[in-house]
Design a protein around this motif. Structure first.
Motif, PDB file in Angstrom:
ATOM      1  N   GLY A  78       0.813  -1.201   0.000  1.00 22.33           N
ATOM      2  CA  GLY A  78       0.000   0.000   0.000  1.00 22.33           C
ATOM      3  C   GLY A  78       0.847   1.252   0.000  1.00 22.33           C
ATOM      4  N   PHE A  79       1.933   1.223   0.756  1.00 24.44           N
ATOM      5  CA  PHE A  79       2.838   2.369   0.796  1.00 24.44           C
ATOM      6  C   PHE A  79       3.459   2.592  -0.580  1.00 24.44           C
ATOM      7  CE2 PHE A  79       6.133   5.215   1.817  1.00 24.44           C
ATOM      8  CZ  PHE A  79       5.973   5.670   3.112  1.00 24.44           C
ATOM      9  N   LEU A  80       3.974   1.523  -1.180  1.00 19.93           N
ATOM     10  CA  LEU A  80       4.610   1.650  -2.486  1.00 19.93           C
ATOM     11  C   LEU A  80       3.624   2.120  -3.552  1.00 19.93           C
ATOM     12  CD1 LEU A  80       6.790  -1.555  -2.292  1.00 19.93           C
ATOM     13  CD2 LEU A  80       7.692   0.731  -2.755  1.00 19.93           C
ATOM     14  N   GLU A 411      -9.605  16.833  -3.443  1.00 19.81           N
ATOM     15  CA  GLU A 411      -9.412  17.237  -2.052  1.00 19.81           C
ATOM     16  C   GLU A 411      -8.421  16.309  -1.335  1.00 19.81           C
ATOM     17  OE1 GLU A 411     -13.605  19.383  -0.936  1.00 19.81           O
ATOM     18  OE2 GLU A 411     -13.549  17.183  -0.887  1.00 19.81           O
ATOM     19  N   ARG A 412      -7.689  16.907  -0.395  1.00 20.38           N
ATOM     20  CA  ARG A 412      -6.699  16.166   0.383  1.00 20.38           C
ATOM     21  C   ARG A 412      -7.331  15.591   1.649  1.00 20.38           C
ATOM     22  NH1 ARG A 412      -1.123  17.764  -0.585  1.00 20.38           N
ATOM     23  NH2 ARG A 412      -1.051  19.206  -2.352  1.00 20.38           N
ATOM     24  N   VAL A 413      -6.812  14.426   2.042  1.00 19.31           N
ATOM     25  CA  VAL A 413      -7.268  13.804   3.284  1.00 19.31           C
ATOM     26  C   VAL A 413      -6.049  13.368   4.086  1.00 19.31           C
ATOM     27  CG1 VAL A 413      -9.422  13.012   2.245  1.00 19.31           C
ATOM     28  CG2 VAL A 413      -7.441  11.500   2.269  1.00 19.31           C
ATOM     29  N   LEU A 414      -6.249  13.197   5.377  1.00 17.05           N
ATOM     30  CA  LEU A 414      -5.194  12.703   6.265  1.00 17.05           C
ATOM     31  C   LEU A 414      -5.662  11.414   6.907  1.00 17.05           C
ATOM     32  CD1 LEU A 414      -2.484  13.038   7.771  1.00 17.05           C
ATOM     33  CD2 LEU A 414      -3.759  14.262   9.559  1.00 17.05           C
ATOM     34  N   LEU A 415      -4.975  10.319   6.609  1.00 14.84           N
ATOM     35  CA  LEU A 415      -5.229   9.038   7.262  1.00 14.84           C
ATOM     36  C   LEU A 415      -4.191   8.861   8.356  1.00 14.84           C
ATOM     37  CD1 LEU A 415      -5.931   6.686   4.213  1.00 14.84           C
ATOM     38  CD2 LEU A 415      -7.533   8.029   5.568  1.00 14.84           C
ATOM     39  N   TRP A 416      -4.613   8.959   9.596  1.00 15.04           N
ATOM     40  CA  TRP A 416      -3.693   8.840  10.724  1.00 15.04           C
ATOM     41  C   TRP A 416      -3.696   7.376  11.164  1.00 15.04           C
ATOM     42  CZ3 TRP A 416       0.133  11.542  12.456  1.00 15.04           C
ATOM     43  CH2 TRP A 416       0.644  11.317  13.735  1.00 15.04           C
ATOM     44  N   TYR A 423      -5.224   5.466   1.103  1.00 13.43           N
ATOM     45  CA  TYR A 423      -5.122   6.530   0.097  1.00 13.43           C
ATOM     46  C   TYR A 423      -5.282   5.959  -1.311  1.00 13.43           C
ATOM     47  CZ  TYR A 423      -3.026   9.571   3.707  1.00 13.43           C
ATOM     48  OH  TYR A 423      -2.787  10.324   4.819  1.00 13.43           O
ATOM     49  N   TRP A 424      -4.659   4.816  -1.541  1.00  9.11           N
ATOM     50  CA  TRP A 424      -4.684   4.209  -2.874  1.00  9.11           C
ATOM     51  C   TRP A 424      -6.083   3.702  -3.217  1.00  9.11           C
ATOM     52  CZ3 TRP A 424      -4.433  -1.132  -4.738  1.00  9.11           C
ATOM     53  CH2 TRP A 424      -4.064  -1.227  -6.088  1.00  9.11           C
ATOM     54  N   PHE A 425      -6.716   3.037  -2.257  1.00 14.77           N
ATOM     55  CA  PHE A 425      -8.081   2.546  -2.485  1.00 14.77           C
ATOM     56  C   PHE A 425      -9.051   3.702  -2.717  1.00 14.77           C
ATOM     57  CE2 PHE A 425      -6.978  -1.502  -0.017  1.00 14.77           C
ATOM     58  CZ  PHE A 425      -6.936  -2.280  -1.156  1.00 14.77           C
ATOM     59  N   THR A 429      -5.529  12.300  -2.560  1.00 22.46           N
ATOM     60  CA  THR A 429      -4.171  12.786  -2.325  1.00 22.46           C
ATOM     61  C   THR A 429      -3.904  12.906  -0.832  1.00 22.46           C
ATOM     62  OG1 THR A 429      -4.240  14.045  -4.375  1.00 22.46           O
ATOM     63  CG2 THR A 429      -2.566  14.677  -2.761  1.00 22.46           C
ATOM     64  N   PRO A 430      -2.793  12.368  -0.336  1.00 23.26           N
ATOM     65  CA  PRO A 430      -2.455  12.529   1.086  1.00 23.26           C
ATOM     66  C   PRO A 430      -2.193  13.994   1.422  1.00 23.26           C
ATOM     67  CG  PRO A 430      -1.182  10.753   0.078  1.00 23.26           C
ATOM     68  CD  PRO A 430      -1.845  11.488  -1.036  1.00 23.26           C
TER      69      PRO A 430
END
Length: 522
Positions: A78-80, A411-416, A423-425, A429-430
């Protein structure tokens, strides 16, 4: 495969084999029976590889078949994927997109997304099959050169069988170790033939895929010392190992590359307060890998104690460099004291080569039984991969659906949290270059929540993160900690920001959603 140079571990030639003379200091030509012309030699090679390659290709395809059954296997994928999507959109590695890993695999993901689109990882799954096959072929060639046709086939087969002998999330994912291992095998293959410059390039490829790939330099240096090739060979090896790394540093910024891949991870690599947890993880994964290759190990020990010690066999199984390779790989697994399962994949090439060195002496039913039982165990791991629960994956997909319903694509979101695949699913944009809370709290599943908090963040992370939030405040903040010690409520700086500008808007499977209550800065 070339035969103009021998293994640097070649043994004295028997009386019935001629050894052509060479310049002093270079490996001797291989000890081969007389063959009738180059055409006969080519035919022999074609016959051998024509039989072995389809077998190895089939095994590699079957053992990695489960990887195609899920969109993602673990947070590293997911990170990659998230990182590659940002790079493909114009992001800069180690600046607007950051990770603790070297650049080669992020670049590969970026290239795959550019060519095939960023909605699926199937091109990376195919690439993983190819690199597993490449590692098996190189190991087969290495073993065949030293000990003959039987050993070559066994090395390739053993490698593929044990390559899935851990938790499926660690073995089926198209991540760093899978793509690093062929470089390490290639380094040994080149060193075995005295091709020191090419061995150095392969070492560089391993290091640029994952830092611990550099451990293969130790057995390569061992082979160089055994060959007594002198300072010029050593200079070629070290220069070609260093130059690609230096080129990457110049392209990305020497300071940034050094910080993100080496110096910036001090707290992350510390096991203070978590020694027992780390030890338990190490024992569990060691036991799992040992169980995955137990029949081969048992048969190899039997062969070693019987056939290998018979008169005339003493020089046929020189494996000192392979043991050095295994020891160096074990040290690499230990670095960082995390002991995640995928770290243990680095042990598999040397284990397969050692198994082949011993198993080549077995014949008939015993050898067939050992391979068949190990294949049965491998089948068990494949069934595990096919039918393992999808709990975390399903949670991230549900969370991504909720994010899509509450936000626009721009729009940007923050997944903490620790799962950047959200983010990918969600195709959003982070809001920060820090894709997981681990960079800002030092949380890692390998330590069980010890030494977690703002004070353990990477140097300079919180000032930079706070600036990102001020410049581009996210429309939606998702606290996906679900009881973990890095929760927003336990992180003072982020808690204050959320309390000022956001209000609670609901939950998804324990993840808490916050939406903007009024513009940031008011």
């Amino acid at each position: 495969m070339p035969t103009s140079r021998p293994s640097v571990m070649s043994t004295p030639a028997p009386a019935d084999r001629a050894v052509p003379s060479q310049r002093a200091g270079r490996p001797r030509f291989p000890d081969r029976p007389a063959l009738r012309g180059l055409r006969g030699l080519s035919g022999l090679r074609a016959s051998y590889w024509g039989r072995l390659l389809p077998v190895l290709a089939l095994l590699a395809g079957v053992t990695r078949l489960p990887s195609f059954t899920r969109p993602l296997w673990n947070p590293d994928e997911g990170f990659l994927a998230t990182q590659a999507r940002q790079l493909d959109a114009g992001g800069v590695l180690y600046e607007t997109v950051v990770d603790r890993k070297p650049p080669l695999l992020p670049w590969l993901y970026e290239a795959a997304f550019a060519l095939f689109g960023d909605g699926s990882l199937w091109p990376l799954r195919v690439a993983a099959v190819v690199v597993v096959l490449a590692g098996a072929v190189l190991l087969a060639s290495l073993a065949r050169r030293r000990w003959g046709d039987r050993a070559g086939g066994l090395a390739g087969v053993c490698y593929v069988l044990v390559s899935v002998g851990l938790v499926p999330e660690d073995t089926q994912a198209a991540t760093f170790e899978v793509f690093m291992l062929p470089w390490t095998v290639l380094a040994m293959w080149c060193a075995d033939r005295g091709r020191w410059a090419w061995a150095g390039l392969a070492v560089a490829g391993a290091v640029l895929t994952k830092q611990t790939g550099g451990a293969v330099l130790l057995p390569v240096l061992w082979l160089l010392w055994q060959a007594r090739c002198g300072w010029w060979a050593a200079a070629r090896l070290l220069a070609t190992a260093a130059l690609p790394v230096l080129a990457a540093a110049l392209a990305l910024g020497p300071g940034r590359l050094l910080f993100w891949t080496v110096t910036g991870s001090g707290d992350y690599a510390s096991a203070d307060g978590a020694a027992a947890h780390a030890l338990l993880r190490a024992v569990a994964n060691s036991a799992l890998l040992a169980g995955a290759c137990l029949p081969l190990v048992a048969a190899a020990v039997y062969a070693w104690r019987t056939a290998v010690r018979r008169p005339g066999n003493e020089g046929r199984t020189q494996t000192a460099d392979v043991w050095v390779w295994l020891a160096a790989s074990g040290a690499a697994v230990t670095v960082g004291f995390q002991f995640f399962g995928h770290y243990f994949l680095q042990l598999t090439p040397a284990l397969a080569l050692l198994a082949a060195a011993a198993l080549q002496h077995l014949r008939g039913r015993l050898l067939f039984t050992a391979l068949a039982v190990n294949a049965l165990i491998t089948s068990g791991f494949l069934l595990w991969a096919l039918f393992a629960p999808h709990g975390e994956l399903a949670h991230q997909q549900r969370l991504a659906a909720e994010i899509r319903s509450r936000t626009a694509p721009s729009e940007r979101v923050l997944l903490w949290g620790m799962h950047p695949e959200g983010y990918w699913f969600a195709d959003r944009t982070p809001a920060s270059r820090y894709l997981t809370a681990g960079f800002l709290t030092n949380f890692s599943g390998g330590r069980g929540g010890v030494r977690v908090g703002e004070q353990y963040a990477m140097d300079g992370a919180w000032p930079y993160f706070s600036g990102e939030l001020r410049r581009h405040p996210p429309v939606l903040v998702v606290d996906d900690s679900r009881g973990k010690p890095y929760a927003v409520r336990r992180t003072p700086t982020l808690r204050a920001f959320v309390d000022r500008h956001y209000e609670r808007a609901g939950t998804v499977d324990g993840a808490v959603l916050y939406v903007r209550s009024h513009p940031a800065g008011h």
